[in-house]
Design a protein around this motif. Structure first.
Motif, short mmCIF file in Angstrom:
data_model
loop_
_atom_site.label_atom_id
_atom_site.label_comp_id
_atom_site.label_asym_id
_atom_site.label_seq_id
_atom_site.Cartn_x
_atom_site.Cartn_y
_atom_site.Cartn_z
N GLN A 80 47.57 35.54 30.05
CA GLN A 80 47.54 36.40 31.24
C GLN A 80 46.36 36.03 32.13
OE1 GLN A 80 48.34 40.27 29.10
NE2 GLN A 80 47.83 41.02 31.15
N SER A 84 46.18 34.80 36.05
CA SER A 84 45.28 35.37 37.07
C SER A 84 44.47 34.29 37.76
CB SER A 84 44.28 36.34 36.44
OG SER A 84 44.88 37.56 36.16
N CYS A 110 49.67 40.67 36.44
CA CYS A 110 48.54 39.80 36.79
C CYS A 110 48.66 39.26 38.20
CB CYS A 110 48.54 38.54 35.92
SG CYS A 110 47.66 38.71 34.44
N LEU A 113 48.10 41.98 40.80
CA LEU A 113 46.67 42.32 40.89
C LEU A 113 45.90 41.24 41.65
CD1 LEU A 113 45.85 43.81 37.37
CD2 LEU A 113 45.49 44.93 39.57
N ARG A 220 41.91 36.55 21.64
CA ARG A 220 41.76 36.36 23.09
C ARG A 220 41.36 34.92 23.41
NH1 ARG A 220 44.94 38.54 24.04
NH2 ARG A 220 44.67 38.32 26.24
N GLY A 240 33.78 32.68 38.57
CA GLY A 240 33.55 33.74 39.55
C GLY A 240 34.16 35.06 39.12
N ALA A 241 35.37 35.01 38.56
CA ALA A 241 36.03 36.24 38.14
C ALA A 241 35.70 36.58 36.69
CB ALA A 241 37.54 36.11 38.31
N ASP A 242 34.81 35.80 36.07
CA ASP A 242 34.33 36.06 34.72
C ASP A 242 35.44 36.04 33.68
OD1 ASP A 242 32.57 36.49 32.68
OD2 ASP A 242 31.94 38.48 33.29
N TYR A 243 36.17 34.94 33.65
CA TYR A 243 37.16 34.74 32.59
C TYR A 243 36.62 33.76 31.55
CZ TYR A 243 40.90 37.41 34.80
OH TYR A 243 41.67 38.42 35.31
N PRO A 246 33.85 33.88 24.72
CA PRO A 246 32.66 33.88 23.85
C PRO A 246 32.46 32.52 23.16
CG PRO A 246 33.88 35.91 23.54
CD PRO A 246 34.71 35.05 24.47
N PRO B 77 34.47 41.92 29.25
CA PRO B 77 33.81 40.68 28.80
C PRO B 77 32.49 40.38 29.51
CG PRO B 77 36.04 40.28 29.61
CD PRO B 77 35.64 41.63 30.08
N GLY B 78 31.85 41.35 30.12
CA GLY B 78 30.58 41.13 30.79
C GLY B 78 30.48 41.98 32.04
N ALA B 79 29.31 41.94 32.69
CA ALA B 79 29.09 42.77 33.87
C ALA B 79 29.96 42.31 35.04
CB ALA B 79 27.61 42.73 34.26
N GLN B 80 30.09 40.98 35.22
CA GLN B 80 30.90 40.46 36.31
C GLN B 80 32.35 40.94 36.18
OE1 GLN B 80 29.33 36.25 36.18
NE2 GLN B 80 31.02 36.03 37.63
N ALA B 81 32.87 40.88 34.97
CA ALA B 81 34.24 41.34 34.74
C ALA B 81 34.35 42.82 35.07
CB ALA B 81 34.65 41.07 33.30
N SER B 84 34.74 43.11 38.74
CA SER B 84 36.11 42.76 39.12
C SER B 84 37.08 43.90 38.86
CB SER B 84 36.61 41.57 38.29
OG SER B 84 36.07 40.38 38.75
N ALA B 106 26.73 36.49 41.69
CA ALA B 106 27.95 36.43 40.87
C ALA B 106 28.83 37.65 41.14
CB ALA B 106 27.59 36.35 39.39
N CYS B 110 32.70 37.89 42.65
CA CYS B 110 33.74 38.72 42.02
C CYS B 110 34.44 39.61 43.01
CB CYS B 110 33.10 39.70 41.03
SG CYS B 110 32.93 39.08 39.42
N ARG B 220 29.64 37.33 25.72
CA ARG B 220 30.62 37.88 26.69
C ARG B 220 31.00 39.29 26.30
NH1 ARG B 220 28.82 36.33 29.87
NH2 ARG B 220 30.35 37.09 31.33
N ALA B 241 44.86 42.61 34.20
CA ALA B 241 44.18 41.37 34.59
C ALA B 241 43.61 40.65 33.37
CB ALA B 241 43.07 41.67 35.59
N ASP B 242 43.88 41.16 32.18
CA ASP B 242 43.48 40.52 30.93
C ASP B 242 41.96 40.36 30.81
OD1 ASP B 242 43.68 39.43 28.45
OD2 ASP B 242 44.73 37.62 29.05
N TYR B 243 41.27 41.47 30.95
CA TYR B 243 39.82 41.47 30.68
C TYR B 243 39.54 42.11 29.31
CZ TYR B 243 38.39 39.82 35.31
OH TYR B 243 38.17 39.07 36.42
N ARG B 244 40.43 41.85 28.37
CA ARG B 244 40.22 42.36 27.02
C ARG B 244 39.21 41.51 26.28
NH1 ARG B 244 46.57 43.29 26.86
NH2 ARG B 244 46.35 41.18 27.65
#
Lengths: 369, 369
Positions: A80, A84, A110, A113, A220, A240-243, A246, B77-81, B84, B106, B110, B220, B241-244
């Protein structure tokens, strides 16, 4: 509809969590924490950990016919997230994107969004209908497809359609997102090669892979493979979008894949899924009383059953979940509110033990009656 | 400018990677993999692993004056996420968002990727200038601020400004994103409480925290704390948006924080940063030859030094990186291309050993001369 509990029988979208190599994975991850000099826990390579990209490039060439260089791979937190990233990098706000109808609902969300306008394109026995796409949105910027195993219908895209899709992309200066999510599991013949393997010098296909179905969604971990000219844009969006992913996970996955454990795990899983799929088909035959029919089920971790006429799949799935059976309604995967929605049930067999199949089918059939 | 290598002295944005509790973290993660019954490696709770949210709620109440319930926390997964997610959930395409100018680059990227129109608002000795915001974009939908330790200038937002910001948000029906990224490290007085602690029944503040500065960015792991009414929207975007976040990481962090290890690690880190900061200030004094001045440096993991007039920070930073010194130019944090850009250097001391400070400052001063 509430989320299915992963422990319920027939929940689709899950691999065998009971067969995950916990001990081995834990051992490899322990090695990461003991490794000296100190492993790098900073932000890491903007495209993803290089040894992981190297291991994936080797795996993809051997297993999926996708010949690529590690510098063409971007590591993501799942399929996903890869969708994005591609949408944010390659489409402007409001630009149109083909999605399969019915199709992968999470990818659809996705894309929306990310600001894209998703247009549902019909799917038949040969996969995505490229002519329908040309009619509805000839100027689309992206097409999102699952050629190896269409989600949710399970069909494999024909060679003619693959070539037609590539031809359209070349003409329209569009890109194709190929979601190759569980193509490794094919039961009646060898896995079909990826569409990406047909992608010539024009570089139209962005291949998306994930370990969610090969290992476990809770890790993940996914990735995309892109033509050289797109890598900078994709990498910029990823960071930039923090994907980012870890570091301990990337390093452990690199060891796991690089040392051949992924291949071993897939072989073992395939044997297990062959057994579970046979148990489900047999339960449908013996317990289904003719109420459920299975048009195709030769790939992947779920099958789609058709229902008797007049049987509405949505209330049936709700009632099934009340009995702790995790089936999902086929009509829910249609993105176009106005079109005809086929009725049916998705039944996952990846994470369901063979001995649970009969009972689950009996319960479902009592609900249908 | 190319990315600084995390191993170079004075690279900002990094905690002490040499003080990360590798052995302890590895032991806790090993426990996850050995735990029976089988840990859940499916998609997991749509808001994040509950025991981690419980541990964070307890920590935030005690350490940051942020009283919240676990159901108000979303793991990211972090502050940037987290930025977003908030932007995707709360702003429509093209809606305006206040960002500090200079500010956290950063987060700015975002917001732009999420489709928001970021408007730079000036910052002075009291923090974000709320009047400037009211002039430039009175109808903004969000304001992104770092009240405890403005990034990059290091100032703490005054109480009067905090109240003025909340008043504007109430009037404008806007929300405030509070980035509380390294507020735990304050050297000359007790940490300032979070802005979120002043947020009354109206629920205007979304608090963003991260373990990137407390532990390591390579993990992350971040989170946001939101008013009840926003949680559903944020959770939906997180999953869409899959920020899991990987389950093994969430479970290990829950053990780490819940068992008090985070508090211990912060106390130890603070002693280390006090020493490293003193060594940097002392090196600037003894080796700087009056070329570098430090207006304020009472919080966080970096300080900003002013340069002699006529000294341009961008080529200086490029030359410094060629000598493997990771300073970044202050002018690069200004989002408004037309406005005046203050010149200066950000010097991180979090991941730089005390004995490396003198040599790095000597090299920098030779470059300035």
């Amino acid at each position: 509809m509430s989320m299915a509990n992963p422990a319920w029988p027939l929940t689709p979208g899950l691999p065998a969590l009971d067969a995950f190599p916990y001990a081995l994975w834990g051992r490899l991850e322990g090695r990461f924490w003991r490794r000296r000099p100190t492993p790098d826990l900073s932000y890491g390579d903007p495209q993803g950990f290089l040894p992981l990209r190297e291991a994936l490039a080797e795996y993809l060439g051997a297993a999926r016919g996708v010949v690529c260089h590690p510098h063409q791979i971007v590591i993501t937190p799942g399929a996903q997230a890869a969708v994005s990233i591609a949408a944010l990098a390659l489409t402007d706000i409001g630009e149109r994107v083909w999605v399969e109808n019915p199709g992968y609902d999470a990818a659809y969300r996705c894309l929306v969004l990310a600001g894209a306008a998703a247009v549902g394109i019909s799917v038949d026995a040969e996969g995505l209908d490229v002519d329908d796409g040309r009619n509805r949105a000839p100027d689309a910027r992206l097409a999102m497809v699952s050629p190896s195993h269409q989600y949710p219908m399970g069909v494999t895209m024909s060679l003619a359609r693959r070539l037609a899709l590539l031809e359209w992309a070349n003409e329209a200066n569009a890109f194709i997102l190929e979601d190759d999510y569980d193509s490794e599991f094919r039961y009646e013949c060898a896995p079909a090669p990826a569409l990406k393997a047909l992608d010539g010098g024009n570089g139209r296909v962005i291949y998306i892979g994930t370990l969610s179905k090969l290992l476990a969604p809770g890790l993940r971990l996914g990735f995309l493979v892109a033509p050289d000219g797109l890598i900078d844009a994709l990498r910029t969006v990823r960071n930039g979008a923090d994907y980012r992913v870890p570091m301990p996970l990337q390093a452990t996955a690199a060891d796991f894949i690089g040392n051949g454990h992924l291949g071993t795990h897939i072989r073992r899983s395939k044997a297990l899924y062959t057994e579970r799929r046979a148990a489900l088909l047999s339960a449908i035959k013996s317990e289904g009383g003719g109420l459920l029919t299975v048009p195709t089920a030769s790939t992947g971790l779920h099958l789609v059953t058709e229902l008797p006429e007049q049987c509405d799949d949505q209330p049936l799935a709700v009632a099934a979940r009340e009995r702790q059976i995790g089936v999902t309604p086929l009509s829910g995967y249609f993105v176009d509110a106005s079109g005809t929605k086929r009725q049916g049930l998705l039944m996952g067999f990846g994470n369901t033990r063979s001995e649970s199949m009969k009972g689950a089918i009996q319960t479902l059939c009592s609900l249908i009656e």
